[in-house]
Write an enzyme that holds these catalytic residues in place. Structure first.
Site, PDB file in Angstrom:
ATOM      1  N   LYS A   5       0.618  -1.070  -0.325  1.00  0.00           N
ATOM      2  CA  LYS A   5      -0.108   0.083   0.207  1.00  0.00           C
ATOM      3  C   LYS A   5       0.424   1.001  -0.276  1.00  0.00           C
ATOM      4  CE  LYS A   5      -4.121   0.523   2.454  1.00  0.00           C
ATOM      5  NZ  LYS A   5      -5.011   0.282   1.694  1.00  0.00           N
TER       6      LYS A   5
HETATM    7  N1  PMP Z   1      -7.678  -3.274  -3.524  1.00  0.00           N
HETATM    8  C1  PMP Z   1      -6.968  -1.295  -2.995  1.00  0.00           C
HETATM    9  C2  PMP Z   1      -6.406  -1.275  -4.405  1.00  0.00           C
HETATM   10  C3  PMP Z   1      -7.200  -1.885  -2.083  1.00  0.00           C
HETATM   11  O1  PMP Z   1      -6.437  -0.265  -1.354  1.00  0.00           O
HETATM   12  C4  PMP Z   1      -7.552  -2.153  -1.090  1.00  0.00           C
HETATM   13  C5  PMP Z   1      -8.194  -1.503   0.036  1.00  0.00           C
HETATM   14  N2  PMP Z   1      -6.566  -1.738   0.890  1.00  0.00           N
HETATM   15  C6  PMP Z   1      -7.996  -2.931  -0.715  1.00  0.00           C
HETATM   16  C7  PMP Z   1      -8.168  -3.699  -2.285  1.00  0.00           C
HETATM   17  C8  PMP Z   1      -8.987  -3.987  -0.103  1.00  0.00           C
HETATM   18  O2  PMP Z   1      -7.975  -4.598   1.038  1.00  0.00           O
HETATM   19  P1  PMP Z   1      -8.313  -4.874   2.443  1.00  0.00           P
HETATM   20  O3  PMP Z   1      -9.231  -5.752   2.428  1.00  0.00           O
HETATM   21  O4  PMP Z   1      -7.207  -5.343   2.788  1.00  0.00           O
HETATM   22  O5  PMP Z   1      -9.007  -3.324   2.967  1.00  0.00           O
END
Ligand code: PMP
Length: 296
Positions: free
Chosen positions: A153
């Site tokens: 991220k």
């Molecule tokens: N894809 C992207 C690009 C994201 O930013 C997120 C949010 N973190 C997700 C998928 C979903 O991830 P998570 O379930 O860990 O929040």
């Protein structure tokens, strides 16, 4: 919305008022996007505020930092401890927690060692609004993992997400669905994607997507519910004739999709596997049933 005069944030080892905390306008992260962050939720449960899958989120933060060659002075356990303290100081139970790791003043495109750590929390309703969303296939692709680590991220990567949602909103849609550089469905701007077709759940495999923690939870829950589920590359044409689709994410939780490129899913949402998973997920996060579902 994010803070008022009483809000406390964690910043570089101190508890500070959000309204008085200072950041450096010469931060390399502000100019070039080489910071990392997380998005985490806590829920009010019978045993108090519980951060859902805190360990998995902070492990991912560590991984993101490593991918960007950022050394963090805290362990996963330190971060979890700080997050619970932050919730307490702000008297929050149902909250969204945002740790951000950013660099100091350095405007050359060269490595710099200093890091800043901030953690903030606020009340954030379900990200896509709780209604089934109208989605368009974006003209923007997700970044190629050979250009930037896509399993991390990274702040700068989200310029891609913002371009995609701006395009979608300007055309009357609620959210964008982005393809990868090979033309397969990748993910939403900030969510992973699931398709329901012929009684099977399909979701893109890891590689060109963020390994979502909600995605992993949904896969586990689907297996426990005996819903057939496969991780496989999906071409946009395969959406035609599917029964349903949904997004998963910490902020969005499980969000049903009403239509993709104006083609509506005709099965009522309440009759889909996605809806059962939505109910199971809500139950899980609010009933303090985390431990058995935490990934090791
Ligand atoms: N894809 C992207 C690009 C994201 O930013 C997120 C949010 N973190 C997700 C998928 C979903 O991830 P998570 O379930 O860990 O929040």
């Amino acid at each position: 919305m994010y803070y008022d005069n009483n809000t406390i944030i964690f910043l570089n080892g101190n508890w500070e008022k959000a309204s008085e905390a200072k950041g450096d306008l010469y931060s390399q992260t502000l100019h070039y996007g080489n910071g990392v962050f997380e998005g985490i939720r806590s829920y009010e449960t019978p045993s108090g505020a519980q951060i859902f899958k805190a360990r998995d989120h902070y492990k991912r933060l560590m991984h993101s930092a490593e991918r960007m060659n950022i050394k963090l002075p805290y362990t996963v356990e330190d971060f979890i401890d700080l997050s619970y303290k932050l919730l307490k100081k702000n008297k929050l139970k149902n909250a969204y927690i945002r740790p951000l790791i950013y660099k100091g003043a350095h405007l050359a495109l060269t490595p710099t060692t200093g890091v800043n750590i901030m953690i903030a929390a606020w009340v954030w309703p379900q990200y896509l609004g709780g209604e089934r969303v109208k989605v368009m296939i974006s003209s923007y692709q997700r970044p190629n993992p050979k250009s930037i680590p896509i399993d991390a991220k990274i702040t700068g990567t989200y310029a891609n997400s913002i371009l995609a949602t701006e395009e979608a909103k300007s055309k009357g849609f609620d959210e964008a669905l982005l393809l990868d550089s090979d033309g397969f469905i990748a993910e939403g701007s900030g969510e992973n994607f699931f398709l329901e077709k012929d009684g099977v759940l399909l979701t893109p495999p890891l590689g060109n997507i963020l390994p979502g923690i909600t995605r992993a939870t949904v896969i586990e829950m689907a297996r426990k519910l005996n819903f057939p589920i496969i991780e496989t590359q999906i071409r946009p044409e395969e959406i035609k004739g599917a029964d349903a689709a949904f997004f998963t994410g910490t902020a969005a939780e499980i969000a049903g999709i009403k239509s993709i490129d104006s083609v509506e899913f005709t099965t009522p949402w309440e009759d889909t596997m996605g809806y059962s998973l939505f109910l199971t997920y809500r139950n899980r996060v609010t009933q303090n049933e985390f431990k058995d579902f935490t990934l090791v």
